[in-house]
Design a protein around this motif. Structure first.
Motif, PDB file in Angstrom:
ATOM      1  N   GLY A   2      29.769  20.645 -35.884  1.00  0.00           N
ATOM      2  CA  GLY A   2      28.774  20.019 -35.230  1.00  0.00           C
ATOM      3  C   GLY A   2      27.744  21.124 -34.569  1.00  0.00           C
ATOM      4  N   ALA A   3      26.633  20.626 -34.485  1.00  0.00           N
ATOM      5  CA  ALA A   3      25.668  21.371 -33.779  1.00  0.00           C
ATOM      6  C   ALA A   3      25.817  22.002 -32.405  1.00  0.00           C
ATOM      7  N   ASP A   4      26.479  20.823 -31.628  1.00  0.00           N
ATOM      8  CA  ASP A   4      26.759  21.268 -30.135  1.00  0.00           C
ATOM      9  C   ASP A   4      28.073  22.062 -29.962  1.00  0.00           C
ATOM     10  N   GLU A   5      28.912  22.054 -30.919  1.00  0.00           N
ATOM     11  CA  GLU A   5      30.031  22.961 -31.122  1.00  0.00           C
ATOM     12  C   GLU A   5      29.495  24.294 -31.353  1.00  0.00           C
ATOM     13  N   GLN A   6      28.804  24.400 -32.181  1.00  0.00           N
ATOM     14  CA  GLN A   6      28.401  25.712 -32.759  1.00  0.00           C
ATOM     15  C   GLN A   6      27.380  26.327 -31.792  1.00  0.00           C
ATOM     16  N   TYR A   7      26.635  25.398 -30.994  1.00  0.00           N
ATOM     17  CA  TYR A   7      25.744  26.003 -29.988  1.00  0.00           C
ATOM     18  C   TYR A   7      26.615  26.409 -28.834  1.00  0.00           C
ATOM     19  N   LEU A   8      27.508  25.632 -28.304  1.00  0.00           N
ATOM     20  CA  LEU A   8      28.383  25.986 -27.156  1.00  0.00           C
ATOM     21  C   LEU A   8      29.166  27.322 -27.421  1.00  0.00           C
ATOM     22  N   ASP A   9      29.747  27.280 -28.726  1.00  0.00           N
ATOM     23  CA  ASP A   9      30.458  28.610 -29.064  1.00  0.00           C
ATOM     24  C   ASP A   9      29.268  29.703 -28.862  1.00  0.00           C
ATOM     25  N   LEU A  10      28.135  29.757 -29.132  1.00  0.00           N
ATOM     26  CA  LEU A  10      27.158  30.879 -28.993  1.00  0.00           C
ATOM     27  C   LEU A  10      27.130  31.389 -27.634  1.00  0.00           C
ATOM     28  N   ASP A  43      23.553  13.765 -45.191  1.00  0.00           N
ATOM     29  CA  ASP A  43      23.857  12.421 -44.554  1.00  0.00           C
ATOM     30  C   ASP A  43      22.896  11.930 -43.422  1.00  0.00           C
ATOM     31  N   GLY A  44      21.904  12.753 -43.271  1.00  0.00           N
ATOM     32  CA  GLY A  44      20.788  12.269 -42.102  1.00  0.00           C
ATOM     33  C   GLY A  44      21.150  12.817 -40.740  1.00  0.00           C
ATOM     34  N   ILE A  45      22.462  13.425 -40.440  1.00  0.00           N
ATOM     35  CA  ILE A  45      22.572  14.080 -39.218  1.00  0.00           C
ATOM     36  C   ILE A  45      21.711  15.222 -39.137  1.00  0.00           C
ATOM     37  N   VAL A  46      21.244  15.476 -37.914  1.00  0.00           N
ATOM     38  CA  VAL A  46      20.175  16.502 -37.550  1.00  0.00           C
ATOM     39  C   VAL A  46      20.644  17.190 -36.197  1.00  0.00           C
ATOM     40  N   PRO A  47      20.531  18.741 -36.097  1.00  0.00           N
ATOM     41  CA  PRO A  47      20.949  19.303 -35.228  1.00  0.00           C
ATOM     42  C   PRO A  47      20.140  19.083 -33.847  1.00  0.00           C
ATOM     43  N   ILE A  48      19.987  18.130 -33.318  1.00  0.00           N
ATOM     44  CA  ILE A  48      19.609  17.966 -32.230  1.00  0.00           C
ATOM     45  C   ILE A  48      20.759  17.592 -31.108  1.00  0.00           C
ATOM     46  N   LEU A  49      20.732  18.515 -30.221  1.00  0.00           N
ATOM     47  CA  LEU A  49      21.916  18.637 -29.279  1.00  0.00           C
ATOM     48  C   LEU A  49      22.330  17.484 -28.244  1.00  0.00           C
ATOM     49  N   THR A  50      23.263  17.214 -28.268  1.00  0.00           N
ATOM     50  CA  THR A  50      23.805  15.986 -27.091  1.00  0.00           C
ATOM     51  C   THR A  50      24.148  16.478 -26.037  1.00  0.00           C
ATOM     52  N   THR A  51      24.689  17.749 -25.814  1.00  0.00           N
ATOM     53  CA  THR A  51      25.171  18.337 -24.370  1.00  0.00           C
ATOM     54  C   THR A  51      24.056  18.448 -23.464  1.00  0.00           C
ATOM     55  N   LEU A 253      28.391  24.296 -20.739  1.00  0.00           N
ATOM     56  CA  LEU A 253      29.755  24.463 -21.312  1.00  0.00           C
ATOM     57  C   LEU A 253      30.586  23.377 -20.583  1.00  0.00           C
ATOM     58  N   THR A 254      30.283  22.726 -19.656  1.00  0.00           N
ATOM     59  CA  THR A 254      31.171  21.653 -19.079  1.00  0.00           C
ATOM     60  C   THR A 254      31.152  20.311 -19.685  1.00  0.00           C
ATOM     61  N   ARG A 255      30.142  20.241 -20.536  1.00  0.00           N
ATOM     62  CA  ARG A 255      29.838  18.738 -21.197  1.00  0.00           C
ATOM     63  C   ARG A 255      30.321  18.565 -22.463  1.00  0.00           C
ATOM     64  N   ASP A 256      31.038  17.635 -22.669  1.00  0.00           N
ATOM     65  CA  ASP A 256      31.439  17.375 -24.011  1.00  0.00           C
ATOM     66  C   ASP A 256      30.496  16.638 -24.999  1.00  0.00           C
ATOM     67  N   PRO A 257      30.511  17.222 -26.317  1.00  0.00           N
ATOM     68  CA  PRO A 257      29.367  16.684 -27.194  1.00  0.00           C
ATOM     69  C   PRO A 257      29.596  15.196 -27.556  1.00  0.00           C
ATOM     70  N   GLU A 283      17.724   7.911 -34.596  1.00  0.00           N
ATOM     71  CA  GLU A 283      18.668   7.005 -34.334  1.00  0.00           C
ATOM     72  C   GLU A 283      20.034   7.668 -33.731  1.00  0.00           C
ATOM     73  N   GLY A 284      20.653   6.825 -33.057  1.00  0.00           N
ATOM     74  CA  GLY A 284      21.934   7.024 -32.327  1.00  0.00           C
ATOM     75  C   GLY A 284      22.090   8.241 -31.352  1.00  0.00           C
ATOM     76  N   TYR A 285      20.858   8.476 -30.634  1.00  0.00           N
ATOM     77  CA  TYR A 285      20.637   9.907 -29.959  1.00  0.00           C
ATOM     78  C   TYR A 285      20.971   9.128 -28.379  1.00  0.00           C
ATOM     79  N   ALA A 286      22.362   9.715 -27.996  1.00  0.00           N
ATOM     80  CA  ALA A 286      22.652   9.309 -26.232  1.00  0.00           C
ATOM     81  C   ALA A 286      23.057  10.482 -25.929  1.00  0.00           C
ATOM     82  N   PRO A 287      22.096  11.413 -25.558  1.00  0.00           N
ATOM     83  CA  PRO A 287      22.531  12.685 -24.880  1.00  0.00           C
ATOM     84  C   PRO A 287      22.888  12.713 -23.395  1.00  0.00           C
ATOM     85  N   HIS A 288      23.457  13.841 -22.982  1.00  0.00           N
ATOM     86  CA  HIS A 288      23.711  14.107 -21.658  1.00  0.00           C
ATOM     87  C   HIS A 288      22.275  14.465 -20.952  1.00  0.00           C
TER      88      HIS A 288
END
Length: 297
Positions: A2-10, A43-51, A253-257, A283-288
């Motif tokens: 996912g976007a968050d996982e790739q972003y946190l890896d960067l 599938d409609g999922i977009v790379p809007i970060l949740t962390t 980095l301390t936050r879970d996606p 829809e379905g956006y509930a970020p930190h």
């Protein structure tokens, strides 16, 4: 991934392996060179970060502004977007010596068209190059209109791209283009892919907005060409964290996606110029919570 996982890896890679460098702003960065992320939008999922909360409407409004060909911050401020104010504000303070507060400067830009024309102009930045690239013969070239037409009539073309790195006009820009080249590819199954080349990526503040804006653009172009959204590929050149962003990056980095949101278009306008912010449904956006940091000018 996912976007968050790739972003946190960067972020981890920059913190672990980044080269400590002096930069144009004087702030200093940790920098790596060459990075890639891939996002499947089918599938409609977009790379809007949740962390952290990404203000996706601001990113989409910025993309819509680019598509108008606009180059003055007044148009952005009128819809509550302040992300481009820092550069004209710094120029105004330098030229006049007036220590005006940002909010007061922005209010004056909105209220006074003449003041905005003098002090709110960014020069021939993205929108100018995308929609009104000036050729040596004096003719203007609308790269976006050409792209849409080619997507509709010759989707197998390998020449479907637009860019903003106009060497002849770089010196007149408040900020030379960071997200430089957008190239497109249509699969035999009718899916539209986009590769975005970004020469310089402020990883904490810039990249999340660029991913969101590019995803919105891909959805619009796919709809206008009767294609299905495919893959968004992002390639970063100089990918960096500013030295005053390191603690914020470590906090993220301390936050879970959390589950990724989806984005869809509520209607189909007649042209690429007809989209409005109300057409984008997330829809379905509930970020930190948001993570605040200063922009390096």
């Amino acid at each position: 991934m996912g976007a968050d996982e790739q972003y946190l890896d960067l972020i981890r890679r920059v913190l672990a392996d980044g080269d400590e460098r002096r930069d144009r702003t004087g702030v200093g960065t940790l920098s790596i060179f060459g990075a890639m992320t891939r996002f499947d939008l089918s599938d409609g999922i977009v790379p809007i970060l949740t962390t952290k909360r990404v203000y996706w409407k601001t990113a989409v409004r910025e993309m819509l502004w680019f598509l108008t060909g606009g180059t003055n911050i007044r148009e952005l401020l009128q819809v509550g977007v302040t992300i481009w104010s820092d550069w004209p504000l710094a120029y105004y303070r330098k030229q006049t010596g007036e220590p005006i507060a940002q909010a007061d400067f922005e209010a004056r830009i909105v209220a006074d068209a003449d003041f905005a024309a003098r002090w709110g102009e960014l020069g021939p930045v993205y929108g100018k190059q995308w929609r009104r690239w000036l050729g040596a013969d004096g003719r203007e070239h609308d790269q976006i209109a050409t792209l849409v037409e080619t997507l509709r009539t010759n989707p197998a073309s390998r020449r479907m791209l637009f860019h903003a790195w106009n060497v002849a006009e770089l010196e007149g820009m408040a900020l030379p283009p960071c997200h430089m080249v957008y190239q497109f590819h249509v699969t035999s199954k009718g899916r539209l892919n986009c590769l975005l080349l970004q020469r310089s990526a402020d990883l904490l503040l810039g990249a999340p907005f660029n991913w969101t804006g590019a995803a919105a653009l891909l959805l619009m172009l796919a709809q206008q060409a009767d294609l299905a959204p495919g893959e968004l590929v992002w390639v970063g050149g100089d990918v960096h964290l500013y030295s005053n962003h390191l603690e914020q990056a470590r906090e993220q980095l301390t936050r879970d996606p959390r589950p990724a949101p989806t984005m869809r278009l509520a209607r189909r306008p007649d042209s690429i110029d007809g989209y409005r912010i109300e057409d984008f449904v997330v829809e379905g956006y509930a970020p930190h919570a948001p993570i605040k940091a200063e922009v390096a000018v």
